[in-house]
Scaffold this active site. Sequence first.
Site, short mmCIF file in Angstrom:
data_model
loop_
_atom_site.label_atom_id
_atom_site.label_comp_id
_atom_site.label_asym_id
_atom_site.label_seq_id
_atom_site.Cartn_x
_atom_site.Cartn_y
_atom_site.Cartn_z
N GLU A 150 -24.63 -25.29 -22.13
CA GLU A 150 -23.61 -25.76 -21.18
C GLU A 150 -23.28 -24.75 -20.08
O GLU A 150 -22.12 -24.44 -19.83
CB GLU A 150 -22.34 -26.15 -21.94
CG GLU A 150 -22.62 -27.20 -23.00
CD GLU A 150 -21.43 -27.49 -23.92
OE1 GLU A 150 -20.35 -26.92 -23.70
OE2 GLU A 150 -21.60 -28.30 -24.85
N GLU A 265 -27.33 -33.92 -29.78
CA GLU A 265 -25.98 -34.01 -30.36
C GLU A 265 -25.47 -35.46 -30.28
O GLU A 265 -24.32 -35.71 -29.90
CB GLU A 265 -25.01 -33.08 -29.61
CG GLU A 265 -25.48 -31.63 -29.56
CD GLU A 265 -24.46 -30.65 -29.00
OE1 GLU A 265 -23.29 -31.04 -28.78
OE2 GLU A 265 -24.83 -29.50 -28.78
O1 G3I Z 1 -12.55 -22.69 -38.73
C1 G3I Z 1 -11.25 -22.85 -38.16
C2 G3I Z 1 -10.23 -22.94 -39.26
O2 G3I Z 1 -10.20 -21.71 -39.95
C3 G3I Z 1 -8.88 -23.27 -38.64
O3 G3I Z 1 -7.94 -23.45 -39.65
C4 G3I Z 1 -8.96 -24.54 -37.81
C5 G3I Z 1 -7.64 -24.88 -37.12
O4 G3I Z 1 -7.80 -25.25 -35.79
O5 G3I Z 1 -9.95 -24.36 -36.83
C6 G3I Z 1 -11.24 -24.13 -37.35
O6 G3I Z 1 -12.14 -23.96 -36.30
C7 G3I Z 1 -12.58 -25.15 -35.68
C8 G3I Z 1 -14.10 -25.14 -35.69
O7 G3I Z 1 -14.59 -26.26 -35.01
C9 G3I Z 1 -14.59 -25.06 -37.18
O8 G3I Z 1 -15.35 -25.90 -37.66
C10 G3I Z 1 -12.08 -25.20 -34.25
O9 G3I Z 1 -10.67 -25.32 -34.25
C11 G3I Z 1 -12.71 -26.37 -33.52
O10 G3I Z 1 -12.35 -26.33 -32.17
C12 G3I Z 1 -14.23 -26.28 -33.64
O11 G3I Z 1 -14.74 -27.37 -32.96
C13 G3I Z 1 -16.15 -27.36 -32.72
C14 G3I Z 1 -16.40 -27.25 -31.23
O12 G3I Z 1 -17.78 -27.45 -30.94
C15 G3I Z 1 -16.01 -25.89 -30.68
O13 G3I Z 1 -16.78 -24.87 -31.26
C16 G3I Z 1 -16.67 -28.67 -33.27
O14 G3I Z 1 -16.57 -28.67 -34.69
C17 G3I Z 1 -18.13 -28.86 -32.86
O15 G3I Z 1 -18.58 -30.13 -33.23
C18 G3I Z 1 -18.24 -28.73 -31.35
O16 G3I Z 1 -19.61 -28.85 -31.00
C19 G3I Z 1 -19.93 -28.84 -29.62
C20 G3I Z 1 -21.29 -28.18 -29.48
O17 G3I Z 1 -21.29 -26.91 -30.09
C21 G3I Z 1 -21.73 -28.09 -28.04
N1 G3I Z 1 -21.69 -29.40 -27.40
C22 G3I Z 1 -20.42 -30.11 -27.53
C23 G3I Z 1 -20.02 -30.24 -29.00
C24 G3I Z 1 -18.76 -31.04 -29.15
O18 G3I Z 1 -17.67 -30.39 -28.56
#
Ligand code: G3I
Length: 355
Positions: A150, A265
């Site tokens: 991205e 994705e």
């Molecule tokens: O692990 C922490 C946890 O300890 C905490 O309690 C909790 C509270 O908010 O957050 C957890 O982290 C989360 C993480 O996923 C863990 O799985 C984040 O908040 C959350 O924002 C994060 O979201 C991920 C996001 O990317 C940001 O990294 C999504 O699961 C994931 O599906 C998403 O994937 C992205 C691709 O990498 C790139 N393309 C878009 C796609 C969708 O946004």
Amino acid sequence: MINRIKSLFALVLIWLAGVVAAQQQTLQSLAPFKVGCAINPDLLAKNPSYQSVVTEEFNSITSENVLKFGAVHPQKEVYDFAKGDFLVAYAQMHHKRIHGHCLAWHQSVPKWLSEFEGDSAAWENLLRSHIRTVLTHYKGKMEAWDVVNEAFFDNGTYRQDSVNAPHRYITFWRNHLGEDYIARAFEYAHEADPNALLFYNDYGQESNPAKLKAILAMVTDFKRRGIPIHGLGLQMHIGINTKDSGIAEAIKQVAATGLLVHISELDIKVNQKKDTAIIYTDSLKALQCRKFAFVVEQYKKLVPKKQQYGITFWNVGDGDSWIVKWEKIKDWPLLFDVNYRKKACYSYFYDALKE
Ligand code: G3I
């Protein structure tokens, strides 16, 4: 030690599920290319229904979050490969391809990195040593990587946020190193693991022609300069109203580069207006199912076989989707429901693979 025993125990259970499931007709048994999903290793370790769907249906897995910078490199001197290693062990045990996601992105940035101060040589060293350390750890195990994720805005310009942006969203690589950090990231990855397939991955290429054009121009430039790039990821986070023509055009143009093409994705939103009272009616389901089938049909039709790297869903059941879990939107974007039962769209996807 206890964690290691727990991981081993989980892997044995997963292996047993795989043995039981081996003979059924599934997406992976039918597809002429790899069909995969992004994986949350905590769910894979703990949830037997999640395990059996992944083990039975898919032959490729992508690390959804655990190999992102913030997860794998939480402190300057600390790398944490435990969850990534668990995914690799699972993939090896079940002969599944594993795709690493992602090395350089503007999100999942650890606090130490957002606070790092140094000249451009120090920043360059950070980028290079991160890529080298992660790829060396997984050398020979990870088939491919999303190297840069991205890097473009929808209008086709290079993404560049203010240096004062919240630390989760700082495009510090571009800010400190200029836009050619993208090419250098590919070079560093290739140096570290010359056999890994290297992808550039982005969303919205089916709806933003300027972004698609910018990515294709980058590929042309990389080819001219001999920068090692092997594939492009069309994330395909789409909705039932996404135009078919845009989807087909993006697949066609990306295929014309001659690189591997990964629908990387896939998920399809029903609730694009974020309506809290929405109901998943049969007519919405029908639109969604047709869209899933359309993506497969176009992929088969427009991507030459040798470039068909595969189609990957972004997680497994509706409840695991980032749209539902993190964006908190009422939606049903995947092929399996919250209890991992096949949804109506599963058959559409399955039939489109088959035909
Ligand atoms: O692990 C922490 C946890 O300890 C905490 O309690 C909790 C509270 O908010 O957050 C957890 O982290 C989360 C993480 O996923 C863990 O799985 C984040 O908040 C959350 O924002 C994060 O979201 C991920 C996001 O990317 C940001 O990294 C999504 O699961 C994931 O599906 C998403 O994937 C992205 C691709 O990498 C790139 N393309 C878009 C796609 C969708 O946004």
